[in-house]
Design a protein around this motif. Structure first.
Motif, short mmCIF file in Angstrom:
data_model
loop_
_atom_site.label_atom_id
_atom_site.label_comp_id
_atom_site.label_asym_id
_atom_site.label_seq_id
_atom_site.Cartn_x
_atom_site.Cartn_y
_atom_site.Cartn_z
N THR A 115 82.45 24.48 -17.79
CA THR A 115 81.33 23.99 -17.00
C THR A 115 80.33 25.12 -16.70
OG1 THR A 115 82.72 22.29 -16.05
CG2 THR A 115 80.75 22.85 -14.80
N ARG A 138 80.86 9.74 -15.28
CA ARG A 138 81.38 9.18 -14.03
C ARG A 138 80.61 7.94 -13.61
NH1 ARG A 138 81.15 14.36 -10.31
NH2 ARG A 138 79.14 14.41 -11.37
N ASP A 183 76.03 11.21 -17.24
CA ASP A 183 77.26 11.53 -16.51
C ASP A 183 78.25 10.40 -16.71
OD1 ASP A 183 79.24 12.27 -14.76
OD2 ASP A 183 77.85 12.87 -13.17
N VAL A 232 85.64 15.45 -12.68
CA VAL A 232 84.99 16.60 -12.04
C VAL A 232 84.40 16.17 -10.69
CG1 VAL A 232 82.69 16.34 -13.11
CG2 VAL A 232 83.52 18.60 -12.50
N GLU A 233 84.57 17.03 -9.68
CA GLU A 233 84.06 16.63 -8.36
C GLU A 233 82.64 17.10 -8.15
OE1 GLU A 233 86.75 17.29 -5.08
OE2 GLU A 233 88.45 16.72 -6.36
N ARG A 234 82.37 18.34 -8.53
CA ARG A 234 81.02 18.87 -8.34
C ARG A 234 80.54 19.55 -9.62
NH1 ARG A 234 82.06 22.41 -3.89
NH2 ARG A 234 83.60 20.89 -3.23
N LEU A 235 79.29 19.35 -9.96
CA LEU A 235 78.75 20.00 -11.16
C LEU A 235 77.65 20.98 -10.76
CD1 LEU A 235 78.38 16.96 -13.62
CD2 LEU A 235 79.97 18.88 -13.85
N ASP A 295 83.49 14.62 -18.30
CA ASP A 295 84.69 14.78 -17.48
C ASP A 295 84.67 13.77 -16.34
OD1 ASP A 295 86.83 15.54 -15.98
OD2 ASP A 295 86.27 17.66 -15.82
N ASP A 347 79.96 18.81 -21.93
CA ASP A 347 81.03 19.38 -21.12
C ASP A 347 82.20 18.40 -21.15
OD1 ASP A 347 82.34 20.98 -19.33
OD2 ASP A 347 81.02 20.57 -17.62
N PRO A 385 86.53 17.17 -20.44
CA PRO A 385 87.50 17.21 -19.34
C PRO A 385 88.26 18.53 -19.25
CG PRO A 385 87.67 15.13 -20.50
CD PRO A 385 86.74 15.99 -21.29
N GLY A 386 88.64 18.86 -18.00
CA GLY A 386 89.33 20.12 -17.71
C GLY A 386 90.49 20.40 -18.66
N ASN A 409 77.89 15.23 -19.19
CA ASN A 409 79.21 15.46 -18.59
C ASN A 409 80.17 14.38 -19.04
OD1 ASN A 409 81.39 16.25 -16.89
ND2 ASN A 409 80.80 14.58 -15.53
#
Ligand code: GTP
Length: 246
Positions: free
Chosen positions: A15, A53, A51, A41-44, A38, A102, A104-105, A36
């Motif tokens: 990220t 999400r 996104d 992810v909580e904060r970018l 992922d 970006d 996923p973790g 994004n």
């Protein structure tokens, strides 16, 4: 349009690199967008042009289905496949020459489930794409960890089936001597000595791995953008055959 995916183990710096590399390209007046992929992810640190999400949020999935953190991640990544057409259309509407993606973790969530291969081929269509695989230099400074990360990188390269560049991330966290070792290993030198005594199977595996490295891992530090010029030059070589595409 060129797609540049960023993959790597959890916390390897994806990220942060996407954010800094976007700014680096913008500073050179390149036309660049960020995606994004992922769902957890909580904060970018950047404002995404798309996104994921908006379609699937791992926190919501966790609450709705009463799942734990790991299973909600797996379900979320798999759910993305059911929205593939909408996601493809949304991303296809982005107007930019470079799209930085970006992921996923946990690399296995993207690369080893169908989602990664589906999105890296479906999204991209006729456009060219490359996967930047991050090897955390702080972990890779140990020879065995370096080899393990390279094996993971090869496995991702095989699974996604698109060109790949290895990057040594966070080199500001290691000493000069450690960096020199990593650079030597990247050139195929000194790695066997650093590994010490290894069994025959491991010896053959490491030999093949080193021989199959097309480009040595590129050392990078995202906060200072050290190594970004080299990374950009390699991306250009892979994507545009060396021609600038601003
Ligand atoms: P997940 O997606 O959450 O698994 O992580 P990630 O791979 O996206 O890594 P992220 O960019 O969130 O970075 C993880 C941590 O490493 C953060 O605290 C970053 O500030 C730090 N970090 C990332 N790149 C660098 C770097 O080049 N140097 C240093 N010193 N820290 C870095």
């Amino acid at each position: 349009m060129y797609y540049v995916f960023f993959t790597g183990t959890a916390g390897s710096g994806k990220t942060t690199m996407v954010k800094e590399f976007q700014e680096y390209l913008l500073d050179q007046e390149m036309d660049v967008a960020v995606v994004n992929m992922d769902p957890a992810v909580e904060r970018l640190p950047y404002t995404p042009d798309f996104d994921v999400r908006d379609y699937v949020d791992a926190m919501e999935v966790m609450e709705r289905y009463g799942l734990g953190p790991n299973s909600s991640l797996i379900v979320s990544v798999d759910l993305l496949l059911t929205k593939a057409t909408e996601i493809k259309n949304d991303i296809g509407n982005i107007e930019a020459n470079y799209v930085l993606v970006d992921t996923p973790g946990q690399v296995e969530l993207f690369a080893y489930r169908d989602t990664g291969r589906t999105f890296s081929s479906l999204l991209v269509g006729d456009s060219k794409s490359v996967n930047v695989f991050l090897l955390d230099a702080f972990l890779a400074r140990d020879a065995r960890s370096y080899v393990s990360l390279l094996l993971l990188s090869s496995s991702v390269r095989f699974k996604l089936g698109i060109p790949q560049l290895n990057v040594l991330s966070k080199i500001d966290l290691i000493s000069k001597d450690e960096l020199n070792n990593l650079l030597e290993w990247g050139q195929g030198e000194g790695l066997m000595d650093s590994l010490g005594v290894i069994d025959d199977y491991s010896f053959e595996l490491v030999k093949t791995l080193v021989e199959s490295l097309e480009v040595p891992p590129i050392p990078v530090s995202s906060p200072s953008r050290q190594g970004f010029d080299e990374l950009y030059a390699e991306l250009q070589r892979v994507l545009a055959g060396g021609e600038d595409y601003a």
